[in-house]
Motif scaffolding. Structure first.
Motif: not given
Ligand code: FAD
Ligand code: NAD
Length: 482
Positions: A12, A15, A33, A36, A47, A49, A52, A150-151, A153, A279, A326
């Motif tokens: 969640g 993405a 699902i 976190w 997530g 974003c 943390v 969409a799990t 990094s 990451r 991103l």
């Molecule tokens: P995530 O945000 O990592 O979310 C994945 C989710 O999946 C999590 O909530 C996790 O709990 C859940 N999950 C994982 N495995 C399972 C499972 N088996 N069952 C259920 N749930 C699960 N990007 C930008 O574009 N701009 C910024 O300014 C920026 N600043 C950042 C600053 C920091 C300090 C960091 C660490 C990252 C930053 N980023 C930034 C990068 C950005 O946070 C990520 O690119 C983005 O969060 C990725 O989104 P996502 O949905 O793919 O994954």
């Protein structure tokens, strides 16, 4: 609870929640699902974003920027504030409140769009079955017509610097420091290192960044990267390139780091150490042996250009698949996957992903760098405009930086736009829109921009591509023929 859905989204973050909301908007019975848990063990959507990453880091960047501005440059514009001090506790509390508000907001958005939110772990099996284990509960099996992974990094850890609670921290720990360290070490002068290094540097830390590569910010256009390095140095950040960290030890309340560079072996002592060396995709316990999902050689879930995995009906989006890590890239992929499941045929334009480093000055870009164009042998022309020649920048007392537009030498089509300066994170969107519409530099030059705005500098840089910027001696340049 129903056990059959049209779509199950696992994760969640940006993405995943975009995918889930879009799928529900398209009339699909959708569940999202997420596992976190906050530091006080409460489930939270949003997530990395929201919890943390992007949001808490920007809350601290904004607060520390305002503090540094009040301390260092308010007097220049006639504002007398006396001694300015920082209350780290209040700053952290406000950051936590922003995060809590937004994560609750995302959970609310999911619910109001009719998405079933499930808090706990998910594991993918074959035949589009998902094993869901609620926090503190028993596993059950759910089924879906389509699944979107969409799990996300997690931070990379390196053997010489294992994390030590409160002393050697990753980006999450760096967002939680409760006092300003006198001397702060940062391993990795990438995006996180520069953003979080800036936060603590502005608050008074002496910041040393140890970067393994010899080039600074190789992902950015090097003219802009060089200018940013100059500005960071002026702010007191000590960036040491070609530094290979070999070990670390916490002793007597300090972190002792050993590293080597071309001069030999060196040691440094810090009050805290941040490890920000990249990451990696997160798929731990996600894929059962019968899931059929393949990973690539770097551990990313293997997908095609439309985010389809090797298993029909299973998509993967965001940080867990190839491409820049991103939030906005993941959001667009999530929407694309949901729409493709609903029978539409959208595509993500991977050529037009904006990047922003939220330091001061901000570094922002879209499209190709001059170095990439040189390497591919494309002929191009360049127009630049310094922020120091912008009336609005002068009025704002913020004249650092420049805008650079690169266009195809023959067709004039914009190939890349690179910016350094105040508020370039907002201005880069204008360049993204222009490039999405296939604009030429002349198209931007023929567009009217409000005066006085910082955006006029983009207009002028576009005019400079063909040598007729108004407010500066023209800096048009062409690529040298090979
Ligand atoms: P995530 O945000 O990592 O979310 C994945 C989710 O999946 C999590 O909530 C996790 O709990 C859940 N999950 C994982 N495995 C399972 C499972 N088996 N069952 C259920 N749930 C699960 N990007 C930008 O574009 N701009 C910024 O300014 C920026 N600043 C950042 C600053 C920091 C300090 C960091 C660490 C990252 C930053 N980023 C930034 C990068 C950005 O946070 C990520 O690119 C983005 O969060 C990725 O989104 P996502 O949905 O793919 O994954
Ligand atoms: P990064 O890839 O931006 O930077 C990591 C840096 O660490 C690189 O310069 C690398 O050369 C260096 N490095 C790697 N191993 C090293 C070692 N052993 N010793 C010294 N240096 C070493 O990664 P990051 O800063 O950790 O950020 C992770 C991801 O999060 C990035 O991909 C970025 O896209 C995303 N992010 C984005 C934003 C934003 O959009 N503003 C902000 C923060 C994070």
């Amino acid at each position: 609870m129903a056990s059959k859905f049209d779509v199950i989204v696992i994760g969640g973050g940006p993405a995943g929640y975009h995918a889930a909301i879009r799928a529900a908007q398209l009339g699909l019975n959708t569940a999202c699902i997420d596992k976190w848990l906050t530091s006080d063990n409460k489930p939270a959507f949003g997530g990395t974003c929201l919890n943390v990453g992007c949001i808490p880091s920007k809350a601290l960047l904004e607060a520390s920027h305002k503090y540094a501005e009040a301390r260092d440059s308010f007097a220049d514009i006639g504002i007398v504030v006396g001694d300015v001090s920082i209350d780290v506790g209040v700053m952290m509390k406000r950051k936590a409140a922003v995060v809590a508000g937004l994560t609750k907001g995302v959970a609310g958005l999911l619910k109001s769009n009719g998405v079933t939110t499930l808090e706990g772990k998910a594991r993918l099996h074959g035949a589009r079955k998902v094993e869901f284990t609620p926090h503190g509960g028993k596993a059950e099996t759910l089924e879906a017509g389509n699944i979107i992974l969409a799990t996300g990094s997690v931070p990379v850890e390196i053997p010489p610097c294992p994390l030590v609670d409160g002393m050697i921290v990753d980006s999450t720990g760096a967002l939680e420091l409760d006092e300003v360290p006198e001397r702060l070490g940062v391993i990795g002068a990438g995006i996180i290192g520069l953003e979080l290094g800036s936060v603590w540097s502005r608050l008074g830390s002496e910041v040393v960044l140890l970067e393994a590569l010899h080039d600074f910010l190789p992902v950015a256009d090097q003219q802009i990267a060089k200018e940013s390095a100059r500005q960071f140095k002026k702010q007191g950040m000590d960036i040491r390139l070609g530094a290979r960290v070999t070990g670390s030890e916490v002793r007597d309340g300090k972190v002792h780091v050993t590293y080597s560079d071309e001069e030999g072996d060196k040691t440094e002592t810090f009050d805290k150490l941040i490890v920000s060396v990249g990451r990696r995709p997160y798929t731990e316990e996600l894929l059962a042996a019968d899931s059929g999902i393949n990973l690539d050689e770097r551990g990313f879930i293997f997908v095609d250009e439309f985010c389809a995995t090797d298993v029909p009906g299973v998509y993967a989006v965001g940080d867990v698949v190839r491409g820049p890590m991103l939030a906005h890239k993941g959001m667009e992929e999530g929407i694309m996957a949901a729409e493709r499941i609903a029978g539409h045929a959208p595509a993500v334009n991977y050529e037009c992903i904006p990047s922003v480093i939220y330091t001061s000055p901000e570094v922002s870009w879209v499209g190709e760098t001059e170095e990439q164009l040189k390497a591919s042998g494309e002929k191009y022309k360049v127009g630049t405009f310094p922020m120091a020649a912008s009336g609005r920048a002068l009025a704002s007392n913020d004249t650092v930086g420049m805008i650079k537009v690169i266009a195809d030498e023959e067709t004039d089509r914009i190939l890349g736009v690179h910016m350094i300066g105040a508020h370039t994170s907002e201005m880069i969107a204008e360049a993204v829109i222009a490039m999405e519409f296939g604009a030429s530099a002349e198209d931007l030059g023929l567009t009217m921009f409000a005066h006085p705005t910082l955006s006029e500098s983009l207009h002028e840089a576009a005019l400079a591509v063909s040598g007729h910027a108004i407010h500066v001696a023209n800096r048009q340049r062409k690529s040298k023929s090979k």
